[in-house]
Design a protein around this motif. Structure first.
Motif, PDB file in Angstrom:
ATOM      1  N   LYS A  31       0.700  -1.146   0.121  1.00 20.30           N
ATOM      2  CA  LYS A  31      -0.318   0.005   0.306  1.00 20.30           C
ATOM      3  C   LYS A  31       1.035   1.478  -0.060  1.00 20.30           C
ATOM      4  N   TYR A  32       1.799   1.484   0.848  1.00 18.71           N
ATOM      5  CA  TYR A  32       2.561   2.243   0.959  1.00 18.71           C
ATOM      6  C   TYR A  32       4.426   2.587   0.270  1.00 18.71           C
ATOM      7  N   ASN A  33       4.437   1.495  -0.721  1.00 16.29           N
ATOM      8  CA  ASN A  33       5.414   1.336  -1.674  1.00 16.29           C
ATOM      9  C   ASN A  33       6.920   1.112  -0.948  1.00 16.29           C
ATOM     10  N   GLN A  34       6.730   0.344   0.666  1.00 15.07           N
ATOM     11  CA  GLN A  34       7.342   0.258   1.250  1.00 15.07           C
ATOM     12  C   GLN A  34       9.137  -0.762   0.754  1.00 15.07           C
ATOM     13  N   SER A  35       9.966  -0.599   1.370  1.00 20.22           N
ATOM     14  CA  SER A  35      10.756  -2.248   0.927  1.00 20.22           C
ATOM     15  C   SER A  35      11.978  -1.783   1.756  1.00 20.22           C
ATOM     16  N   PRO A  36      12.083  -3.169   2.421  1.00 24.09           N
ATOM     17  CA  PRO A  36      11.684  -4.451   2.408  1.00 24.09           C
ATOM     18  C   PRO A  36      10.611  -4.501   3.066  1.00 24.09           C
ATOM     19  N   ASN A  37       9.752  -5.313   3.862  1.00 23.50           N
ATOM     20  CA  ASN A  37       8.855  -5.882   3.931  1.00 23.50           C
ATOM     21  C   ASN A  37       9.125  -6.217   5.657  1.00 23.50           C
ATOM     22  N   LEU A  38       8.086  -6.767   6.276  1.00 16.46           N
ATOM     23  CA  LEU A  38       8.899  -7.772   6.604  1.00 16.46           C
ATOM     24  C   LEU A  38       9.403  -8.747   6.885  1.00 16.46           C
ATOM     25  N   GLU A  39       9.142  -9.655   6.615  1.00 15.23           N
ATOM     26  CA  GLU A  39       9.173 -10.885   6.279  1.00 15.23           C
ATOM     27  C   GLU A  39      10.380 -10.822   5.411  1.00 15.23           C
ATOM     28  N   GLU A  40      10.492 -10.119   4.478  1.00 19.58           N
ATOM     29  CA  GLU A  40      12.019  -9.731   3.474  1.00 19.58           C
ATOM     30  C   GLU A  40      13.106  -9.173   4.743  1.00 19.58           C
ATOM     31  N   PHE A  41      13.080  -8.877   5.911  1.00 17.00           N
ATOM     32  CA  PHE A  41      13.604  -8.288   6.652  1.00 17.00           C
ATOM     33  C   PHE A  41      14.176  -9.059   7.828  1.00 17.00           C
ATOM     34  N   ILE A  42      13.212 -10.496   8.228  1.00 20.79           N
ATOM     35  CA  ILE A  42      13.623 -10.862   8.824  1.00 20.79           C
ATOM     36  C   ILE A  42      14.679 -12.439   7.877  1.00 20.79           C
ATOM     37  N   ALA A  43      14.115 -12.427   6.994  1.00 20.56           N
ATOM     38  CA  ALA A  43      15.115 -13.398   5.887  1.00 20.56           C
ATOM     39  C   ALA A  43      16.587 -12.716   5.414  1.00 20.56           C
ATOM     40  N   LYS A  44      16.731 -11.019   6.172  1.00 22.65           N
ATOM     41  CA  LYS A  44      17.974 -10.564   4.900  1.00 22.65           C
ATOM     42  C   LYS A  44      18.787 -10.682   6.557  1.00 22.65           C
ATOM     43  N   GLN A  45      17.751 -10.820   7.580  1.00 20.57           N
ATOM     44  CA  GLN A  45      19.291 -10.705   9.079  1.00 20.57           C
ATOM     45  C   GLN A  45      19.316 -11.727   9.477  1.00 20.57           C
ATOM     46  N   ASN A  46      18.054 -13.079   8.715  1.00 19.77           N
ATOM     47  CA  ASN A  46      18.764 -14.529   9.143  1.00 19.77           C
ATOM     48  C   ASN A  46      20.140 -15.128   8.613  1.00 19.77           C
ATOM     49  N   LYS A  47      20.198 -14.503   7.134  1.00 18.03           N
ATOM     50  CA  LYS A  47      21.324 -14.771   6.575  1.00 18.03           C
ATOM     51  C   LYS A  47      22.364 -14.334   7.071  1.00 18.03           C
ATOM     52  N   LYS A  48      22.246 -12.651   8.213  1.00 16.41           N
ATOM     53  CA  LYS A  48      23.907 -12.671   8.886  1.00 16.41           C
ATOM     54  C   LYS A  48      24.194 -13.424  10.171  1.00 16.41           C
ATOM     55  N   ASP A  49      22.893 -14.162  10.745  1.00 18.20           N
ATOM     56  CA  ASP A  49      23.211 -15.085  11.545  1.00 18.20           C
ATOM     57  C   ASP A  49      24.072 -16.128  11.472  1.00 18.20           C
TER      58      ASP A  49
END
Length: 110
Positions: free
Chosen positions: A92-110
């Motif tokens: 709706k607000y054209n925002q990126s990343p969404n929460l799911e994408e953010f979590i996926a990126k954080q998990n890749k860092k760990d």
């Protein structure tokens, strides 16, 4: 300290409130606690006299407690609901990343 998940908190609060508390009763407590957050914020921001009894942390925990309890006794999966709601808002607000994408990126860092 162990990380607490919404699911763990929901299951605990559902067990705690399963008998004797209705969603309406818990909602009334939630509204009361939101009022207490407003009171603390007014004191912290100088709109009201600060009497020293201002614990924003404690009041926010109470708000979360009752909101999660309502979800728990109504079998709402808050993790799934929050991620889905965030996806809708991101579109709706054209925002990126969404929460799911953010979590996926954080998990890749760990």
């Amino acid at each position: 300290m162990k990380q607490l998940t919404f699911l763990e908190l929901q299951n605990y609060l559902a067990l705690k409130y399963n008998e004797g508390r209705t969603s309406t009763a818990l909602f009334m407590k939630l509204v009361e606690e939101i009022g207490e957050v407003a009171e603390v914020l007014n004191k912290l921001e100088g709109r009201k006299k600060n009497t020293g009894n201002t614990s924003l942390e404690s009041e926010l925990v109470d708000v979360i407690h009752y909101a999660v309890a309502i979800a728990g006794i109504n079998n709402i999966d808050l993790t799934r609901a929050i991620i889905n709601k965030d996806k809708e808002a991101a579109i709706k607000y054209n925002q990126s990343p969404n929460l799911e994408e953010f979590i996926a990126k954080q998990n890749k860092k760990d």
